[in-house]
Design an enzyme around this catalytic site. Structure first.
Site, PDB file in Angstrom:
ATOM      1  N   SER A  44       0.804  -1.222   0.000  1.00  0.00           N
ATOM      2  CA  SER A  44       0.000   0.000   0.000  1.00  0.00           C
ATOM      3  C   SER A  44       0.835   1.269   0.000  1.00  0.00           C
ATOM      4  O   SER A  44       0.384   2.308  -0.480  1.00  0.00           O
ATOM      5  CB  SER A  44      -0.937   0.007   1.216  1.00  0.00           C
ATOM      6  OG  SER A  44      -0.204  -0.178   2.416  1.00  0.00           O
ATOM      7  N   HIS A 247      -1.072   5.682   6.918  1.00  0.00           N
ATOM      8  CA  HIS A 247      -0.412   5.736   5.614  1.00  0.00           C
ATOM      9  C   HIS A 247      -0.123   7.204   5.296  1.00  0.00           C
ATOM     10  O   HIS A 247      -0.785   8.105   5.815  1.00  0.00           O
ATOM     11  CB  HIS A 247      -1.306   5.148   4.521  1.00  0.00           C
ATOM     12  CG  HIS A 247      -1.414   3.658   4.551  1.00  0.00           C
ATOM     13  ND1 HIS A 247      -2.260   3.007   5.417  1.00  0.00           N
ATOM     14  CD2 HIS A 247      -0.778   2.701   3.843  1.00  0.00           C
ATOM     15  CE1 HIS A 247      -2.140   1.700   5.222  1.00  0.00           C
ATOM     16  NE2 HIS A 247      -1.249   1.484   4.283  1.00  0.00           N
TER      17      HIS A 247
END
Length: 266
Positions: A44, A247
């Protein structure tokens, strides 16, 4: 030799040298401007989760990911983007390396965080006690130093096998947190500190195995320093979304990860 004949001889020599330079010199010039055939592999952090502007695939590939940003700012002949949110090393080996060929010249990758249980560890720390967090972190550290090196070796070897002429660049992960005061609802300073320490352990393992594989390791931590969760200007998302939590945001990919890659590609 008459002057006219001398001039003709010089001209003939110049033409001959020109032909030799065209025949011999072109490969060197071509080498200097070799077409870049780029494949971005990984999880990711490579697909750009957190960056927004996703495509319609299930891998959450973002237009703001560092591979997309790098391609937009460099001359690239071809670009393939199989990186996928949630990927582990076996996903790269079984699914992603098929995008590589003998003509691939550049490969980038972030991988290993999910193998070490990134999501579960952060979740345990965010919603559990200090002791539960410490247990999860210690388990991840043991995995990172004991099991992960072999998995990384297999992954890098698979990449080399499918793209023997490519330069392999392995990007690390940032520390996620700043450790100063962050409000009453934030993780404790203790939790944030041991999570950052685990990130340092992971970075060391990845850097070591990348070097053993003859790859280039580029460390993201210096570029994200001062911009983790709890910073005044964070480049890492907190629990703002189940999938995007912890993230980089779009700013983090542009000013954290893109410079991390630019530092080793020029």
């Amino acid at each position: 030799m008459p002057l006219r004949q001398l001039r003709r001889a010089v001209l003939a020599l110049a033409l001959t040298l020109g032909a030799v330079l065209v025949g011999v010199g072109v490969p060197a010039a071509a080498h200097a401007a070799t077409a870049v055939n780029y494949v971005a592999l990984g999880d990711s952090y490579s697909s750009g989760v957190g960056g927004g502007s996703y495509d319609l695939s299930t891998c959450l590939r973002s237009a703001n990911s560092y591979p997309k940003l790098w391609v937009a700012s460099h001359a690239v002949n071809s670009f393939s983007f199989p990186a996928c949110g949630g990927a582990v090393t076996s996903d790269v080996i079984n699914n992603q390396v098929s995008a590589l060929t003998g003509s691939t010249t550049l490969v980038t990758i972030t991988i290993g965080g999910n193998d070490a249980g990134f999501a579960d560890v952060v979740s345990s720390c965010r919603f559990g006690s200090d002791s539960a967090c410490a247990t999860a972190v210690n388990g991840a550290r043991a995995f990172a130093t004991g099991t992960l090196p072999g998995r990384l070796d297999q992954t890098y070897a698979a990449i080399r096998s499918h793209a023997p002429n490519a330069r392999l660049i392995v990007l690390g992960y940032p520390r996620l947190f700043e450790t100063g005061y962050c409000g009453l609802l934030a993780m404790s300073t203790y939790k944030r500190t041991i999570l950052n320490q685990a990130a340092d352990v992971l970075a060391g393992v990845i850097a070591d195995r990348a070097a053993a594989a003859g790859a280039t390791f580029s460390d993201a931590r210096p570029y994200f320093a001062g911009h983790g969760v709890c910073a005044s200007s964070p480049w890492i998302k907190d629990v703002t979304g189940v999938i995007e939590a912890y993230h980089p945001n779009a700013t983090g990919y542009r000013y954290g990860y893109l410079p991390t890659l630019d530092a080793v590609t020029g």
